[in-house]
Design a protein around this motif. Structure first.
Motif, PDB file in Angstrom:
ATOM      1  N   UNK A 265      56.905  47.472  40.099  1.00 11.06           N
ATOM      2  CA  UNK A 265      56.476  47.090  38.751  1.00 11.06           C
ATOM      3  C   UNK A 265      55.648  48.204  38.110  1.00 11.06           C
ATOM      4  N   UNK A 266      54.798  48.854  38.890  1.00  8.03           N
ATOM      5  CA  UNK A 266      53.894  49.856  38.334  1.00  8.03           C
ATOM      6  C   UNK A 266      54.467  51.267  38.376  1.00  8.03           C
ATOM      7  N   UNK A 267      55.206  51.605  39.433  1.00  8.60           N
ATOM      8  CA  UNK A 267      55.655  52.993  39.587  1.00  8.60           C
ATOM      9  C   UNK A 267      57.079  53.080  40.100  1.00  8.60           C
ATOM     10  N   UNK A 268      57.899  52.081  39.788  1.00  7.23           N
ATOM     11  CA  UNK A 268      59.270  52.086  40.278  1.00  7.23           C
ATOM     12  C   UNK A 268      60.256  51.616  39.236  1.00  7.23           C
ATOM     13  N   UNK A 271      59.402  50.082  35.873  1.00  6.78           N
ATOM     14  CA  UNK A 271      58.704  50.965  34.937  1.00  6.78           C
ATOM     15  C   UNK A 271      59.598  52.130  34.516  1.00  6.78           C
ATOM     16  N   UNK A 272      60.919  51.955  34.672  1.00  3.84           N
ATOM     17  CA  UNK A 272      61.863  52.976  34.245  1.00  3.84           C
ATOM     18  C   UNK A 272      61.978  54.151  35.183  1.00  3.84           C
ATOM     19  N   UNK A 295      52.560  56.243  33.770  1.00  2.00           N
ATOM     20  CA  UNK A 295      51.725  55.435  32.884  1.00  2.00           C
ATOM     21  C   UNK A 295      52.203  53.993  32.953  1.00  2.00           C
ATOM     22  N   UNK A 296      51.249  53.063  32.915  1.00  3.61           N
ATOM     23  CA  UNK A 296      51.593  51.642  32.895  1.00  3.61           C
ATOM     24  C   UNK A 296      50.661  50.967  31.900  1.00  3.61           C
TER      25      UNK A 296
END
Length: 388
Positions: A265-268, A271-272, A295-296
């Motif tokens: 969700x944050x770095x995968x 999150x594109x 960035x999130x």
């Protein structure tokens, strides 16, 4: 009484009344001995390594409570915060039910601007008087100093989630030290910014985003990530979305579904970015890849691909990660990554002149007392020229 006096006179050993007073004292001590030997039903200590002191931020305090009662102790913790001799706030918790043995309780105090601040990370005269108030027990638990930043200093906090506490490796300790901005300053005269690490066991991290506002950066390494519950991960996600900076070192710790979902969700994939896919044991294989900086929302996430003992492979990757997490200004970013030094601008000779130049915006004005007892402005470098 007459018997003891008569006995003493017959024995001729003691003056009249002396033996009776001695026996009375012995009986009094024997009667009080059980009371003196009885331990306190409830004691408290503050987990000093967990205390945050972010400038203008809430203060996180973890209390270690130990109950010697044979049953549940029901009641509330009442904290009175003093700045010098002035009461600045009173905080009372909801009712607690404390079982026999040791347990922890996390308390978030509102931001405090102390008028009695000392230099650096001094305690500055701010303290907490803690009481337990319940139907069956009312007791003072102690007077504890709080670490509050000096009014001339900008203090920032890095929260380290680790179950090892003081048993962390030297390599991880060095990495935590590398997150301290003041170590990169080119001038040892600039003491206006400091970064303080705060250590938390996974179970002591909060389940609401507000509790993380006591920190600038949160570091989750190996078990520090794997032992977090889903409600804690949700709170961290909301905190990052609102502007927090998160650094994660999964290493080879086996991760559960909720941890993998958190990272994606944050770095995968969510999150594109490239999806994070574990092996059959739930471990991520990231060795050799560059740090993933993403960035999130309003926040930032650094997913490091090394091990817990060596989170990044190169010095340049380390500096890039530090600059990213601390939101280093664009005009300072490149030079810092290449040199590893925070270069300060040269202060002009007429620094205290009435008409100051643009450099004035990059300095914090400190009033200092000269020998002639007059207050004059003196420039002191601050983090404003380094961070966004």
């Amino acid at each position: 009484m007459r018997f003891t006096e008569g006995l003493a006179m017959k024995l001729g050993c003691f003056p009249s009344g002396w033996l009776s007073r001695l026996l009375a004292a012995v009986l009094a001590i024997a009667w009080c001995a059980p009371c003196l030997a009885q331990p306190r039903l409830l004691t408290a200590q503050v987990e000093s390594s967990s205390q945050s002191s972010r400038t203008h931020g809430p203060i996180a305090v973890v209390w270690r409570l130990r109950s010697e009662s044979t049953g549940l102790l029901r009641g509330s913790l009442a904290a009175t915060v003093f700045d010098g001799t002035d009461v600045v706030m009173r905080v009372t918790t909801d009712e607690l039910a404390l079982a026999t043995g040791e347990q922890s309780y996390r308390m978030i105090l509102p931001a405090i601007d102390s008028s009695h601040g000392g230099g650096g990370a001094a305690y500055g005269g701010v303290r907490v008087v803690l009481r337990f108030v319940g139907p069956d027990l009312k007791t003072d638990l102690g007077d504890f100093p709080l670490r509050i930043s000096d009014q001339w200093e900008r203090t920032m906090a890095v929260a380290v989630c680790d179950p090892w506490q003081s048993q962390i490796s030297n390599e991880l300790r060095d990495f935590i030290a590398s997150l301290r901005l003041e170590t990169y300053c080119s001038s040892n005269k600039d003491q206006s910014v400091s970064v303080i690490p705060c250590h938390y066991r996974p179970k002591d991290l909060g389940t609401e985003p507000l509790s993380y506002c006591a920190f600038n950066v949160l570091l989750l390494a190996r078990e520090g990530l794997a032992e977090l519950r889903e409600d804690q991960l949700d709170a961290i996600t909301d905190w990052v979305n609102g502007g927090g900076s998160l650094c994660v070192v999964p290493d080879t710790a086996p991760l559960q579904r909720e941890h993998l979902g958190f990272l994606n969700r944050l770095a995968g994939a969510d999150n594109g970015l490239e999806p994070l896919i574990p092996d059959a044991a739930g471990r991520l294989s990231l060795a050799g890849a560059a740090p993933r900086l993403a960035a999130y929302g309003l926040g930032r996430v650094a997913l490091l691909t090394g091990t817990r003992d060596k989170p990044v492979d190169s010095s340049e990757d380390l500096r890039r990660t530090v600059a990213f997490l601390w939101r280093m200004r664009h005009d300072m970013f490149g030079g810092f990554v290449s040199s590893g030094v925070w270069e300060l601008p040269v202060v002009p000779a007429d620094a205290n002149a009435a008409n100051q130049g643009p450099w004035d915006r990059n300095y914090f004005k400190q009033l200092r007392l000269e020998r002639n007892r007059t207050l004059v402005p003196s420039p002191m470098q601050s983090a404003d020229q380094l961070l966004e």
